[in-house]
Design an enzyme around this catalytic site. Structure first.
Site, PDB file in Angstrom:
ATOM      1  CG  LEU A 262       0.824   3.641   4.064  1.00 45.98           C
ATOM      2  CD1 LEU A 262       1.825   3.803   5.211  1.00 45.98           C
ATOM      3  CD2 LEU A 262      -0.504   3.105   4.620  1.00 45.98           C
TER       4      LEU A 262
ATOM      5  CB  THR B 144     -16.587  -0.239  -9.141  1.00 44.81           C
ATOM      6  OG1 THR B 144     -17.812   0.466  -8.970  1.00 44.81           O
ATOM      7  CG2 THR B 144     -15.874   0.390 -10.334  1.00 44.81           C
ATOM      8  CG  ASP B 145     -21.985  -0.929  -9.017  1.00 52.55           C
ATOM      9  OD1 ASP B 145     -21.132  -0.034  -8.808  1.00 52.55           O
ATOM     10  OD2 ASP B 145     -23.056  -0.997  -8.381  1.00 52.55           O
ATOM     11  CD  GLU B 146     -18.861   4.466  -9.323  1.00 53.86           C
ATOM     12  OE1 GLU B 146     -18.287   5.277 -10.057  1.00 53.86           O
ATOM     13  OE2 GLU B 146     -18.916   4.582  -8.092  1.00 53.86           O
TER      14      GLU B 146
ATOM     15  CE  LYS C  65     -11.599  -0.315  -9.864  1.00 53.31           C
ATOM     16  NZ  LYS C  65     -10.499  -0.909  -9.042  1.00 53.31           N
TER      17      LYS C  65
ATOM     18  CG  ASP D  16       2.999   3.658  -6.882  1.00 53.51           C
ATOM     19  OD1 ASP D  16       2.202   2.985  -7.568  1.00 53.51           O
ATOM     20  OD2 ASP D  16       3.021   4.895  -6.862  1.00 53.51           O
TER      21      ASP D  16
ATOM     22  CE1 TYR E 248     -21.893  15.981  -2.467  1.00 62.42           C
ATOM     23  CE2 TYR E 248     -21.442  14.278  -4.083  1.00 62.42           C
ATOM     24  CZ  TYR E 248     -21.013  15.087  -3.055  1.00 62.42           C
ATOM     25  OH  TYR E 248     -19.714  14.999  -2.627  1.00 62.42           O
TER      26      TYR E 248
ATOM     27  CB  ALA F  61      -3.851  -0.649  -4.724  1.00 63.00           C
TER      28      ALA F  61
ATOM     29  CB  THR G 102      -3.305   4.426  -8.728  1.00 64.86           C
ATOM     30  OG1 THR G 102      -2.271   5.162  -8.082  1.00 64.86           O
ATOM     31  CG2 THR G 102      -3.717   3.247  -7.857  1.00 64.86           C
TER      32      THR G 102
ATOM     33  N   PRO H 197     -19.971   7.520   5.779  1.00 64.34           N
ATOM     34  CG  PRO H 197     -17.919   6.447   5.600  1.00 64.34           C
ATOM     35  CD  PRO H 197     -19.187   6.688   4.863  1.00 64.34           C
TER      36      PRO H 197
ATOM     37  CE1 TYR I  50     -12.688   4.211  -8.567  1.00 63.85           C
ATOM     38  CE2 TYR I  50     -15.065   4.328  -8.899  1.00 63.85           C
ATOM     39  CZ  TYR I  50     -13.962   3.668  -8.405  1.00 63.85           C
ATOM     40  OH  TYR I  50     -14.114   2.463  -7.751  1.00 63.85           O
TER      41      TYR I  50
ATOM     42  CG  ASP J 225      -2.088   0.961   1.096  1.00 63.92           C
ATOM     43  OD1 ASP J 225      -3.234   0.509   1.081  1.00 63.92           O
ATOM     44  OD2 ASP J 225      -1.832   2.182   0.992  1.00 63.92           O
TER      45      ASP J 225
ATOM     46  CG  ASP K   6     -26.284  16.472  -8.588  1.00 65.77           C
ATOM     47  OD1 ASP K   6     -25.690  15.627  -7.881  1.00 65.77           O
ATOM     48  OD2 ASP K   6     -27.250  16.182  -9.320  1.00 65.77           O
TER      49      ASP K   6
HETATM   50  P1  NAD Z   1      -9.844   3.270  -0.516  1.00 62.42           P
HETATM   51  O1  NAD Z   1      -9.644   4.562  -1.215  1.00 62.42           O
HETATM   52  O2  NAD Z   1     -10.425   3.245   0.853  1.00 62.42           O
HETATM   53  O3  NAD Z   1      -8.447   2.495  -0.426  1.00 62.42           O
HETATM   54  C1  NAD Z   1      -7.539   2.447  -1.485  1.00 62.42           C
HETATM   55  C2  NAD Z   1      -6.186   2.000  -0.930  1.00 62.42           C
HETATM   56  O4  NAD Z   1      -5.276   1.884  -2.052  1.00 62.42           O
HETATM   57  C3  NAD Z   1      -5.570   3.004   0.043  1.00 62.42           C
HETATM   58  O5  NAD Z   1      -5.064   2.326   1.164  1.00 62.42           O
HETATM   59  C4  NAD Z   1      -4.440   3.647  -0.758  1.00 62.42           C
HETATM   60  O6  NAD Z   1      -3.333   4.063   0.028  1.00 62.42           O
HETATM   61  C5  NAD Z   1      -4.055   2.505  -1.689  1.00 62.42           C
HETATM   62  N1  NAD Z   1      -3.404   3.006  -2.915  1.00 62.42           N
HETATM   63  C6  NAD Z   1      -3.803   4.028  -3.701  1.00 62.42           C
HETATM   64  N2  NAD Z   1      -2.928   4.219  -4.702  1.00 62.42           N
HETATM   65  C7  NAD Z   1      -1.966   3.261  -4.558  1.00 62.42           C
HETATM   66  C8  NAD Z   1      -0.809   2.929  -5.285  1.00 62.42           C
HETATM   67  N3  NAD Z   1      -0.440   3.617  -6.381  1.00 62.42           N
HETATM   68  N4  NAD Z   1      -0.050   1.879  -4.866  1.00 62.42           N
HETATM   69  C9  NAD Z   1      -0.385   1.199  -3.750  1.00 62.42           C
HETATM   70  N5  NAD Z   1      -1.469   1.474  -3.004  1.00 62.42           N
HETATM   71  C10 NAD Z   1      -2.250   2.503  -3.408  1.00 62.42           C
HETATM   72  O7  NAD Z   1     -10.700   2.378  -1.530  1.00 62.42           O
HETATM   73  P2  NAD Z   1     -11.812   1.268  -1.231  1.00 62.42           P
HETATM   74  O8  NAD Z   1     -13.113   1.927  -1.093  1.00 62.42           O
HETATM   75  O9  NAD Z   1     -11.317   0.361  -0.186  1.00 62.42           O
HETATM   76  O10 NAD Z   1     -11.825   0.503  -2.622  1.00 62.42           O
HETATM   77  C11 NAD Z   1     -10.962  -0.598  -2.839  1.00 62.42           C
HETATM   78  C12 NAD Z   1     -11.188  -1.156  -4.230  1.00 62.42           C
HETATM   79  O11 NAD Z   1     -12.527  -1.571  -4.373  1.00 62.42           O
HETATM   80  C13 NAD Z   1     -10.942  -0.154  -5.357  1.00 62.42           C
HETATM   81  O12 NAD Z   1     -10.304  -0.826  -6.422  1.00 62.42           O
HETATM   82  C14 NAD Z   1     -12.333   0.308  -5.748  1.00 62.42           C
HETATM   83  O13 NAD Z   1     -12.360   0.674  -7.096  1.00 62.42           O
HETATM   84  C15 NAD Z   1     -13.124  -0.956  -5.503  1.00 62.42           C
HETATM   85  N6  NAD Z   1     -14.547  -0.777  -5.167  1.00 62.42           N
HETATM   86  C16 NAD Z   1     -14.929   0.051  -4.153  1.00 62.42           C
HETATM   87  C17 NAD Z   1     -16.264   0.153  -3.805  1.00 62.42           C
HETATM   88  C18 NAD Z   1     -16.737   1.001  -2.650  1.00 62.42           C
HETATM   89  O14 NAD Z   1     -17.933   1.100  -2.402  1.00 62.42           O
HETATM   90  N7  NAD Z   1     -15.857   1.615  -1.885  1.00 62.42           N
HETATM   91  C19 NAD Z   1     -17.216  -0.591  -4.510  1.00 62.42           C
HETATM   92  C20 NAD Z   1     -16.800  -1.424  -5.546  1.00 62.42           C
HETATM   93  C21 NAD Z   1     -15.461  -1.512  -5.850  1.00 62.42           C
HETATM   94  O1  TDX Z   2     -21.607  14.206   0.712  1.00 60.79           O
HETATM   95  C1  TDX Z   2     -22.083  13.468  -0.157  1.00 60.79           C
HETATM   96  N1  TDX Z   2     -23.385  13.608  -0.499  1.00 60.79           N
HETATM   97  C2  TDX Z   2     -23.983  12.822  -1.448  1.00 60.79           C
HETATM   98  O2  TDX Z   2     -25.186  12.989  -1.710  1.00 60.79           O
HETATM   99  C3  TDX Z   2     -21.288  12.445  -0.816  1.00 60.79           C
HETATM  100  C4  TDX Z   2     -19.836  12.267  -0.466  1.00 60.79           C
HETATM  101  C5  TDX Z   2     -21.913  11.651  -1.753  1.00 60.79           C
HETATM  102  N2  TDX Z   2     -23.219  11.831  -2.077  1.00 60.79           N
HETATM  103  C6  TDX Z   2     -23.877  10.919  -3.031  1.00 60.79           C
HETATM  104  C7  TDX Z   2     -23.149  10.651  -4.315  1.00 60.79           C
HETATM  105  C8  TDX Z   2     -23.586   9.238  -4.631  1.00 60.79           C
HETATM  106  O3  TDX Z   2     -24.853   9.237  -5.261  1.00 60.79           O
HETATM  107  O4  TDX Z   2     -23.940   9.654  -2.359  1.00 60.79           O
HETATM  108  C9  TDX Z   2     -23.737   8.570  -3.268  1.00 60.79           C
HETATM  109  C10 TDX Z   2     -22.528   7.759  -2.836  1.00 60.79           C
HETATM  110  O5  TDX Z   2     -21.376   8.580  -3.008  1.00 60.79           O
HETATM  111  P1  TDX Z   2     -19.890   8.028  -2.785  1.00 60.79           P
HETATM  112  O6  TDX Z   2     -19.748   7.532  -1.391  1.00 60.79           O
HETATM  113  O7  TDX Z   2     -18.938   9.071  -3.264  1.00 60.79           O
HETATM  114  O8  TDX Z   2     -19.884   6.723  -3.696  1.00 60.79           O
HETATM  115  P2  TDX Z   2     -20.093   6.483  -5.282  1.00 60.79           P
HETATM  116  O9  TDX Z   2     -19.763   7.694  -6.067  1.00 60.79           O
HETATM  117  O10 TDX Z   2     -21.429   5.832  -5.454  1.00 60.79           O
HETATM  118  O11 TDX Z   2     -18.916   5.393  -5.521  1.00 60.79           O
HETATM  119  C11 TDX Z   2     -18.693   4.363  -4.551  1.00 60.79           C
HETATM  120  O12 TDX Z   2     -19.202   3.134  -4.983  1.00 60.79           O
HETATM  121  C12 TDX Z   2     -18.576   2.546  -6.087  1.00 60.79           C
HETATM  122  C13 TDX Z   2     -17.193   4.226  -4.249  1.00 60.79           C
HETATM  123  O13 TDX Z   2     -16.673   5.470  -3.794  1.00 60.79           O
HETATM  124  C14 TDX Z   2     -16.452   3.730  -5.451  1.00 60.79           C
HETATM  125  O14 TDX Z   2     -15.079   3.500  -5.136  1.00 60.79           O
HETATM  126  C15 TDX Z   2     -17.081   2.445  -5.904  1.00 60.79           C
HETATM  127  O15 TDX Z   2     -16.479   2.035  -7.099  1.00 60.79           O
END
Ligand code: NAD
Ligand code: TDX
Length: 333
Positions: free
Chosen positions: A35, A121-123, A152, A58, A205, A79, A97, A190, A148, A33, A270
Site C-alpha cells: 500500500l 515491461t517492454d521498456e 525491471k 512488503d 512532454y 508489485a 522493490t 489519467p 525504472y 501489497d 521533457d
Molecule cells: P502501480 O504502481 O499502479 O502498482 C504497483 C503496486 O505495487 C501498488 O499497489 C504498490 O502499493 C505495490 N507495491 C509497491 N512496492 C511494493 C512492495 N515493496 N511490496 C509490496 N507491494 C508493493 O503499477 P502498475 O502500473 O499496476 O504496474 C504493475 C506491474 O506491471 C509492474 O511490475 C510494472 O512494471 C508492470 N508493467 C506496467 C505497465 C503499465 O503500463 N502500467 C506496462 C507493462 C508492465
Molecule cells: O504528463 C505527462 N505528459 C507526457 O507527455 C506524463 C505523465 C507522461 N507523458 C508522456 C511520457 C511518455 O512518453 O506520456 C508517455 C507515457 O508516460 P507514462 O504514463 O509515464 O508511461 P511510460 O513512461 O511510457 O511507462 C509506462 O509504460 C510502461 C508505465 O508507467 C510503466 O510502468 C510501464 O512499464
C-alpha cells in the site's frame, strides 16, 4: 480450488487482474501489497470477501513472503515501483522493490517449488526509432534507458537465472503501455483526463511526438491468465495489441471526446532520457494461445476510460493535488 497470490494487487494492473481472475476462474486470491502511494485499497472494493485475503506487506519481507508462498499454488508478481518520472528523482525504492523484492520472491519459489509468473515491461528493450517498421520481439536485446526500466530488466534477468540455475517454475511477460480504470493519476492518460475534469490543461512532454503502444488492461489480464495456465516454463511472452499512437494524438483524442478545443494543451519540459517509441510484436502469444485483444478500438476504450474517471472521482481525487504538486516541483506543469 486454486489459491493464487497476487503481489501488487492494490495497484492498477494487479487490481484489474484480481477482478479478472474472480470473474473468469474459481480461484481464491491472496493479495500482498505494501500500500504505497500508488495503491488504492478501494480498487478491490466489491471483490467478494470469501474469495479474497488482503495482506499488507512488503515483497522484500522474506518471512512474510515465505509464509504466503507456503499457502499458494501459483504467484503472479505485479508489485513494483512503476513510474519512470519518480525513478529519475529517487531511484532507491525502485532497486529495493523491483530488484530485491523480486529476488525475495524467487528464493521463496525455489524453496516451495511454486509456479511464478513475473509481470514485466517492454521498456526493458529500450526504445525504437519513430519512423521504423521494427517492433520489439522476444529476442530483442535488453537495453533499458531509465532507472525504472533498468530495475525491471534486472528483475527479468534474475528470473531467468533462477529458472536456469535452480529450476524455478517461472514465466515472464513484457507488456506495452496499459490503460483503463484504476490507473494512478500520475500516469499519462489519467493525468490528462483528470486535468480536463479539473479545468486544467493536459501536459505534453517535449513536443508530444513520443509513441506508446496502448493495450487495455483487461487484455493484459486475459493474456497473463493464459500464460499462467498454459505458458511453457522458462519462456518469455510479449503482450501488445498493436495500439501505437503519439502522445499528441492521444491528448487530442481526449480533448475531442471531452468537448475541448484540440489545441487546449501545454507543452512542458521533457523527461530526461525520454524513450522515443515502444512497439510490441505479440505474434508468439497470439499463435501459441490463440489469444487476441478484445479492445481493438482504442478510441472506444479511451471513451470508456474517460467515463470511468468522470464517474469515480472518489477514487482519484484524494491523490490528484499531491500528484500535481510533485509535477509542479519538477517543472512539469
Ligand atoms: P502501480 O504502481 O499502479 O502498482 C504497483 C503496486 O505495487 C501498488 O499497489 C504498490 O502499493 C505495490 N507495491 C509497491 N512496492 C511494493 C512492495 N515493496 N511490496 C509490496 N507491494 C508493493 O503499477 P502498475 O502500473 O499496476 O504496474 C504493475 C506491474 O506491471 C509492474 O511490475 C510494472 O512494471 C508492470 N508493467 C506496467 C505497465 C503499465 O503500463 N502500467 C506496462 C507493462 C508492465
Ligand atoms: O504528463 C505527462 N505528459 C507526457 O507527455 C506524463 C505523465 C507522461 N507523458 C508522456 C511520457 C511518455 O512518453 O506520456 C508517455 C507515457 O508516460 P507514462 O504514463 O509515464 O508511461 P511510460 O513512461 O511510457 O511507462 C509506462 O509504460 C510502461 C508505465 O508507467 C510503466 O510502468 C510501464 O512499464
Amino acid at each position: 480450488m486454486r489459491r493464487v497470490l497476487v503481489t501488487g494487487g492494490a495497484g492498477f494492473m494487479g487490481s484489474n487482474f484480481v477482478r479478472y481472475l474472480i470473474d473468469h476462474t474459481d480461484d481464491h486470491v491472496t493479495v500482498l501489497d505494501r500500500l504505497t502511494y500508488a495503491a488504492n485499497r478501494g480498487s478491490l472494493d466489491g471483490v467478494p470477501d470469501e474469495r479474497l485475503i488482503f495482506v499488507q506487506g512488503d515483497v522484500g519481507d522474506a518471512a512474510a513472503v515465505d509464509e504466503l508462498f507456503a499457502g499458494s499454488d501459483a504467484v503472479v508478481h505485479f508489485a513494483a515501483e512503476s513510474h519512470n518520472d519518480n525513478s529519475l528523482n529517487d531511484p532507491r525504492s525502485f532497486l529495493d522493490t523491483n530488484v530485491v523484492g523480486t529476488y525475495t520472491l524467487l528464493e521463496a519459489a525455489r524453496r516451495h517449488g511454486t509456479r511464478l509468473h513475473h509481470v514485466s515491461t517492454d521498456e526493458v528493450f529500450g526504445d525504437l526509432e519513430l519512423n521504423d517498421a521494427a517492433k520489439f520481439t522476444e529476442s530483442s536485446p535488453y537495453n533499458p534507458s531509465s532507472p525504472y526500466s533498468a530495475t525491471k530488466a534486472s528483475s527479468d534477468l534474475l528470473v531467468r537465472a533462477w529458472r536456469r540455475s535452480f529450476g524455478v517454475r517461472a514465466t515472464i511477460s513484457n507488456c506495452s503501455n496499459n490503460y483503463g480504470p484504476y490507473q494512478h493519476v500520475e500516469k499519462f492518460i489519467p493525468r490528462q483526463i483528470t486535468n480536463v475534469l479539473r479545468g486544467l490543461r493536459p501536459k505534453l512532454y517535449g513536443r508530444g511526438e513520443n509513441v506508446r503502444d496502448w493495450i487495455h488492461v483487461d487484455d493484459h489480464s486475459s493474456a497473463v491468465l493464459r500464460i499462467l495456465e498454459n505458458g511453457e516454463i522458462g519462456e518469455t511472452y510479449l503482450i501488445g495489441a498493436d495500439g501505437e499512437r503519439s502522445n499528441r494524438e492521444v491528448v487530442e483524442m481526449i480533448l475531442e471526446v471531452m468537448g475541448q478545443p484540440l489545441d487546449a494543451y501545454d507543452l512542458v519540459s521533457d523527461r530526461a532520457g525520454h524513450d522515443l517509441r515502444y512497439a510490441v510484436d505479440s505474434t508468439k502469444l497470439r499463435e501459441e494461445f490463440d489469444w487476441a485483444p478484445r479492445y481493438r478500438d482504442f478510441e472506444a476504450g479511451l471513451r470508456a476510460t474517460i467515463d470511468w474517471y468522470r464517474d469515480n472521482e472518489w477514487w482519484w481525487a484524494p491523490a490528484k493535488d499531491a500528484t500535481e504538486a510533485l509535477y509542479a516541483a519538477r517543472g512539469q506543469v
